[in-house]
Design a protein around this motif. Sequence first.
Motif, short mmCIF file in Angstrom:
data_model
loop_
_atom_site.label_atom_id
_atom_site.label_comp_id
_atom_site.label_asym_id
_atom_site.label_seq_id
_atom_site.Cartn_x
_atom_site.Cartn_y
_atom_site.Cartn_z
N LYS A 35 34.58 -29.76 -70.63
CA LYS A 35 35.73 -30.32 -71.35
C LYS A 35 35.28 -31.42 -72.30
CE LYS A 35 40.28 -32.42 -70.58
NZ LYS A 35 41.24 -32.92 -69.56
N LYS A 36 34.36 -32.26 -71.84
CA LYS A 36 33.85 -33.33 -72.70
C LYS A 36 33.11 -32.74 -73.90
CE LYS A 36 32.79 -37.64 -73.76
NZ LYS A 36 31.84 -38.39 -72.92
N GLU A 42 35.66 -31.73 -76.44
CA GLU A 42 36.28 -32.90 -77.08
C GLU A 42 35.35 -33.52 -78.12
OE1 GLU A 42 37.09 -35.32 -73.72
OE2 GLU A 42 38.97 -34.31 -73.20
N VAL A 43 34.10 -33.68 -77.76
CA VAL A 43 33.14 -34.31 -78.68
C VAL A 43 32.87 -33.42 -79.89
CG1 VAL A 43 30.74 -35.07 -78.92
CG2 VAL A 43 32.07 -35.73 -76.90
N THR A 44 32.74 -32.12 -79.65
CA THR A 44 32.48 -31.21 -80.77
C THR A 44 33.63 -31.21 -81.75
OG1 THR A 44 31.15 -29.80 -79.31
CG2 THR A 44 31.85 -28.85 -81.40
N LYS A 45 34.86 -31.19 -81.24
CA LYS A 45 36.02 -31.20 -82.15
C LYS A 45 36.10 -32.52 -82.90
CE LYS A 45 40.21 -30.72 -80.36
NZ LYS A 45 40.95 -31.99 -80.63
N LEU A 60 25.63 -27.94 -74.90
CA LEU A 60 25.60 -28.91 -73.81
C LEU A 60 24.17 -29.35 -73.51
CD1 LEU A 60 27.31 -30.40 -71.68
CD2 LEU A 60 26.94 -28.45 -70.16
N GLY A 61 23.22 -28.45 -73.68
CA GLY A 61 21.82 -28.76 -73.42
C GLY A 61 20.99 -28.72 -74.69
N THR A 62 19.97 -27.88 -74.69
CA THR A 62 19.06 -27.79 -75.82
C THR A 62 19.76 -27.28 -77.09
OG1 THR A 62 17.01 -26.77 -76.65
CG2 THR A 62 18.35 -25.45 -75.16
N ARG A 63 19.24 -27.70 -78.23
CA ARG A 63 19.77 -27.19 -79.50
C ARG A 63 19.25 -25.79 -79.79
NH1 ARG A 63 16.17 -27.11 -83.71
NH2 ARG A 63 14.32 -28.44 -83.61
#
Length: 271
Positions: free
Chosen positions: A120-121, A124-127, A206-209
Amino acid sequence: MIIPKTREQIELMRESAQIVSKTLGMLAKEVKPGVTTLHLDKLAEEFIRDHGAHPGFLGMYDFPNSLCMSPNAQVVHGIPNEKPLVEGDIISIDCGALKNGFYGDHAYTFAVGEIAPETKKLLEVTKESLYVGIREFKAGNRVGDVGYAIQKFTEDHGYGVVRELVGHGLGAKMHEDPEMPNYGRKGRGKKFVEGMVVAIEPMTNLGTRRIKQLPDGWTILTADNKPSAHFEHDVALIDGKPELLSTFSYIYEALGIESNEEDEFRAKTYD
């Protein structure tokens, strides 16, 4: 070469973008456990055609469907299938529409029922990073200013910013100049000009790019199989400031969410 649009052309693009917005709003009510992405794809194709437009992705570069449907660790370009969504999934829905010779193209990542707090976080952060980037799409700035703002915001939260996939200019073609990376350096890249229209679309892991591709030639996954989020808006540079052509308001109406996040980027209220 950047192709600035006239005010009349921007209004035609707004109409295409709003069809995509309404399609995503319709789908918001249908995203739930037990539903297949192929079913959602069929609903979207019918809805887009009923609104006098053509599904923008269908057949483009031989893509087989109307929506890119990318659940969980899929970043983008997932192909709709018969696998049902389950509680706790997330699903990125990327949609395009072609009407009056111009494209609309934007995306939203939906939660399927209750999702994990860390996921969920991520959403939120991506948006929020999307709006952080849009604020830098203004007279006097360059492509790198948008990319830098998105990258700093998301990396400050510990997330991976995808490098290989980028936003883009938008118009009579789905992909026009300039490319709009979600990373970069301030003051670098092409300068923004009045009348240009771009699709800004952070893709955050959430993890590696790092990413990988499935053998289907389309589906992009995170290299560590952790979740990825994707949000996208169509934005025009009008009077030196960013103005949204697309909106998430239909999604929020369907989901009963109150939000004023778009107010600073909107010129008027839509029906």
